[in-house]
Design a protein around this motif. Structure first.
Motif, short mmCIF file in Angstrom:
data_model
loop_
_atom_site.label_atom_id
_atom_site.label_comp_id
_atom_site.label_asym_id
_atom_site.label_seq_id
_atom_site.Cartn_x
_atom_site.Cartn_y
_atom_site.Cartn_z
N GLN A 186 10.78 8.20 -7.37
CA GLN A 186 10.56 9.06 -6.19
C GLN A 186 9.97 8.26 -5.04
O GLN A 186 10.37 8.44 -3.88
CB GLN A 186 9.62 10.21 -6.55
CG GLN A 186 10.26 11.30 -7.39
CD GLN A 186 9.27 12.38 -7.77
OE1 GLN A 186 8.11 12.08 -8.09
NE2 GLN A 186 9.71 13.62 -7.74
N GLU A 194 1.47 2.19 -3.58
CA GLU A 194 0.22 2.69 -4.15
C GLU A 194 -0.06 4.12 -3.68
O GLU A 194 -0.42 4.98 -4.48
CB GLU A 194 -0.95 1.81 -3.70
CG GLU A 194 -1.31 0.73 -4.68
CD GLU A 194 -2.72 0.20 -4.46
OE1 GLU A 194 -3.27 0.37 -3.34
OE2 GLU A 194 -3.30 -0.36 -5.40
N ALA A 195 0.12 4.34 -2.38
CA ALA A 195 -0.17 5.67 -1.83
C ALA A 195 0.77 6.70 -2.46
O ALA A 195 0.33 7.78 -2.88
CB ALA A 195 0.00 5.65 -0.31
N ALA A 196 2.04 6.36 -2.55
CA ALA A 196 3.01 7.31 -3.10
C ALA A 196 2.70 7.60 -4.57
O ALA A 196 2.72 8.75 -5.01
CB ALA A 196 4.43 6.76 -2.96
N ARG A 197 2.39 6.54 -5.32
CA ARG A 197 2.08 6.74 -6.74
C ARG A 197 0.80 7.54 -6.92
O ARG A 197 0.69 8.36 -7.82
CB ARG A 197 1.94 5.38 -7.46
CG ARG A 197 3.20 4.55 -7.54
CD ARG A 197 4.38 5.28 -8.15
NE ARG A 197 4.16 5.69 -9.53
CZ ARG A 197 4.43 4.96 -10.60
NH1 ARG A 197 4.93 3.76 -10.46
NH2 ARG A 197 4.21 5.43 -11.81
N SER A 198 -0.19 7.30 -6.04
CA SER A 198 -1.45 8.02 -6.18
C SER A 198 -1.28 9.51 -5.88
O SER A 198 -2.10 10.33 -6.27
CB SER A 198 -2.52 7.43 -5.27
OG SER A 198 -2.35 7.87 -3.94
N LEU A 199 -0.18 9.85 -5.18
CA LEU A 199 0.10 11.27 -4.91
C LEU A 199 0.92 11.89 -6.03
O LEU A 199 1.36 13.03 -5.92
CB LEU A 199 0.85 11.41 -3.58
CG LEU A 199 0.01 11.14 -2.34
CD1 LEU A 199 0.91 10.96 -1.12
CD2 LEU A 199 -0.97 12.29 -2.10
N GLY A 200 1.14 11.14 -7.09
CA GLY A 200 1.83 11.71 -8.25
C GLY A 200 3.32 11.44 -8.28
O GLY A 200 4.00 11.89 -9.19
N MET A 201 3.84 10.72 -7.28
CA MET A 201 5.28 10.44 -7.31
C MET A 201 5.58 9.41 -8.39
O MET A 201 4.78 8.52 -8.66
CB MET A 201 5.74 9.88 -5.96
CG MET A 201 5.85 10.93 -4.88
SD MET A 201 6.58 10.20 -3.40
CE MET A 201 5.44 10.82 -2.18
N GLY A 242 0.81 -1.22 0.00
CA GLY A 242 0.00 0.00 0.00
C GLY A 242 0.84 1.27 0.00
O GLY A 242 0.37 2.32 -0.44
N GLN A 243 2.08 1.17 0.47
CA GLN A 243 2.95 2.34 0.52
C GLN A 243 3.27 2.83 -0.88
O GLN A 243 3.25 4.02 -1.17
CB GLN A 243 4.24 2.01 1.28
CG GLN A 243 4.02 1.77 2.75
CD GLN A 243 3.68 3.05 3.48
OE1 GLN A 243 4.37 4.05 3.35
NE2 GLN A 243 2.61 3.03 4.24
N PRO A 259 13.64 4.28 2.53
CA PRO A 259 13.85 4.69 3.93
C PRO A 259 13.19 3.75 4.94
O PRO A 259 13.71 3.53 6.02
CB PRO A 259 13.21 6.07 3.99
CG PRO A 259 13.21 6.57 2.60
CD PRO A 259 13.06 5.37 1.71
N GLN A 260 12.05 3.16 4.57
CA GLN A 260 11.42 2.19 5.47
C GLN A 260 12.11 0.84 5.39
O GLN A 260 12.30 0.17 6.39
CB GLN A 260 9.95 2.00 5.10
CG GLN A 260 9.09 3.21 5.39
CD GLN A 260 7.65 2.92 5.00
OE1 GLN A 260 7.01 2.03 5.54
NE2 GLN A 260 7.14 3.67 4.05
N TYR A 311 11.85 8.22 -1.49
CA TYR A 311 11.35 8.93 -0.32
C TYR A 311 10.49 8.08 0.60
O TYR A 311 10.28 8.40 1.76
CB TYR A 311 10.54 10.16 -0.76
CG TYR A 311 11.36 11.13 -1.57
CD1 TYR A 311 12.46 11.78 -1.00
CD2 TYR A 311 11.06 11.39 -2.90
CE1 TYR A 311 13.22 12.65 -1.74
CE2 TYR A 311 11.82 12.27 -3.65
CZ TYR A 311 12.91 12.90 -3.06
OH TYR A 311 13.67 13.76 -3.80
N VAL A 312 9.94 6.98 0.07
CA VAL A 312 8.98 6.22 0.86
C VAL A 312 9.44 4.78 1.12
O VAL A 312 9.49 4.35 2.28
CB VAL A 312 7.60 6.20 0.15
CG1 VAL A 312 6.60 5.34 0.92
CG2 VAL A 312 7.06 7.62 0.00
#
Lengths: 254, 247
Positions: free
Chosen positions: B152, B141-148, B138-139, B160-161, B156-157
């Motif tokens: 990226q 998906e969330a990042a891609r849905s924000l346009g990254m 889901g991480q 680092p995790q 950034y997501v």
């Protein structure tokens, strides 16, 4: 009505041999709130993922503000970066499992994409982020990490995070399904406010009350197709289709 | 029994050659330090290439997987020998690469470092991959849905995790890497094993090798304990995570 905000024509989506969407037509006007109901596996979530191209459809057309987003220049149906930028800058999404970035604070969750994608300065992004978190009632939680927030608070951060990209359309994928019952209201209230401000929203939900009160239209899906669609009161109180009646019977008798 | 102790634990031999062996051991640490930094970076690059998305990157994914598979499957010693025994004769390369003597270190040092980086880049890539794959889907998906972009989102997501999940297995790889620096002795680089073997040949006594082993122990044992500690701490975090009180 003017040009629809989102329009789907004959959208089909397959995962391997499983056809999840079998030709969906849907029209969403500017500022409309469409609530999508249906049993699990009916293709509701996939439909949302088609609209922001997280799961690009194999067949059919999707128009966003009049532009066919499934056809990039020369790329045929499918994913093209040309469309991705266009779509993801206009469509925000909120997920069932929140999907906040756990290594970032609430404020950082909201400011990351505006900085990296829109090229905003840190100060600019933070000012906006603060205002957004304030607006969803979390102005006092800016520096907290997701794991220290309740589910309802996390989901409101997720809404603020999506809004930070200034979307024209918001997709909500069962955003209250993973929440404890007492936390559902705060999230629905936030969505209600958003709808009141004229946001175009596609909401996959099992909250009948919300659909009835806020929805301009209710769409009932089953087996990858739209079975019934119309005014919330009409669809929910007097469904025409047998499958709708059966589903609502099962949901309401809980 | 006395013979045994004299052969392996002759403190006179250890004392006489202590400085010599210690200095040679510092060369092992120097190889280790440089190879670690470069291998960790190279491994991350490999892991990211392996995760690159879409049809466009299929050839790159294929090549990366082939590289990782091959270098994990062949002995490091062979890699080092192939480099030191071959690269000097590749006349189409400039001399500074055929016979590298950068930063005052002799060419066998750089051949050794290169071999270690090639092989440990492949090992660490797999550790990074485990970390990246341990981040919930889901991480992305969330990042891609924000346009990254995919890149990226990784930067950034996901990464680092992911890296917070792998310090223990990564440290295990580094323990192996430190021990494998001794393989550079076969191409005549004066690190601790080479020096100890010279002493063995000269004095017919193994105590210098024992001393070398002791030096390694001083570094690797604390590293191993640190691994245990990190694993335990991580497990505690997971258990605690299940009972997080909501604010």
């Amino acid at each position: 009505m003017a040009e629809p905000m989102v329009q789907l024509k004959g959208v089909r989506k397959r995962f391997g041999s499983l056809e999840v969407l079998k030709g969906v037509d849907l029209e969403v006007g500017r500022g409309e709130v469409i609530c999508i109901l249906g049993p699990s596996g009916s293709g509701k979530s996939t439909l949302l993922r088609c609209v922001n191209l997280l799961a690009p459809p194999e067949e059919g057309e999707i128009f966003l503000e009049g532009r066919d987003i499934c056809k990039g220049p020369g790329s045929g149906t499918g994913e093209s970066s040309w469309n991705l930028d266009f779509v993801r800058q206009r469509v925000g999404m909120v997920f069932q499992q929140f999907n906040l970035f756990p290594h970032k604070t609430a404020l950082e969750n909201v400011t990351l994409a505006p900085q990296k994608v829109l090229g905003r300065s840190k100060a600019e992004a933070e000012e906006k982020g603060r205002a957004l978190l304030e607006r969803v009632g979390l102005g006092d939680r800016l520096g907290q990490y997701p794991e220290t927030l309740s589910g309802g608070q996390q989901q409101r951060v997720a809404i603020a995070r999506a809004l930070a990209m200034e979307p024209h359309v918001m997709l909500f994928d069962e955003v209250t399904s993973a929440l404890d019952p007492e936390l559902v209201k705060e999230v629905l209230d936030t969505m209600r406010e958003l709808a009141g401000e004229g946001m175009t929203m596609l909401v996959v939900t099992h909250e009948m009350g919300f659909a009835k009160e806020v929805g301009d239209q209710v769409v009932f899906m089953d087996g990858g197709v739209v079975v019934e669609q119309g005014d919330p009161r009409q669809v929910l109180d007097n469904p025409r289709e047998e499958r709708t009646q059966k589903f609502l019977g099962l949901v309401l008798e809980r | 029994m006395k013979v045994f102790f004299e052969q392996y634990f002759d403190f006179n031999v250890m004392g006489e050659h202590f400085g010599e062996v210690f200095e040679a051991f510092l060369q092992n640490l120097l190889i280790f330090a440089v190879a670690t930094v470069v291998a960790l970076a190279w491994g991350l690059i490999l892991a990211l290439l392996r995760q690159s998305p879409g049809k466009k990157f299929l050839p790159i994914r294929f090549l990366t997987i082939a590289y990782i598979d091959v270098f994990r499957a062949i002995p490091l010693l062979i890699v080092i020998l192939l480099i030191s025994g071959g690269v000097p004769f590749l006349t189409f390369l400039p001399k500074s690469i055929r016979i590298p003597q950068w930063f005052g270190e002799p060419d066998p040092y750089w051949y050794g470092v290169t071999g270690l980086v090639l092989v440990y880049g492949a090992y660490t890539a797999e550790v990074y991959r485990a970390g990246i794959e341990a981040v919930a889907g889901g991480q992305m998906e969330a990042a891609r849905s924000l346009g990254m972009s995919h890149f990226q989102a990784m930067r950034y997501v996901i990464v680092p995790q992911g890296v917070t999940k792998i310090p223990a297995p990564m440290l295990n790889e580094l323990i192996s890497l430190l021990k494998d620096t001794t393989l550079v002795s076969v191409i005549a680089f004066g690190e601790s094993v080479l020096v100890s073997r010279e002493i063995l040949a000269e004095r017919l006594n193994s105590s210098a090798l024992i001393l070398t082993a002791f030096f390694f122990l001083c570094i690797t044992l604390p590293m191993a304990r640190l691994v245990d500690y990190l694993i335990k701490r991580n497990q505690a975090k997971i258990t605690r995570g299940a009972h997080i009180e909501v604010a």
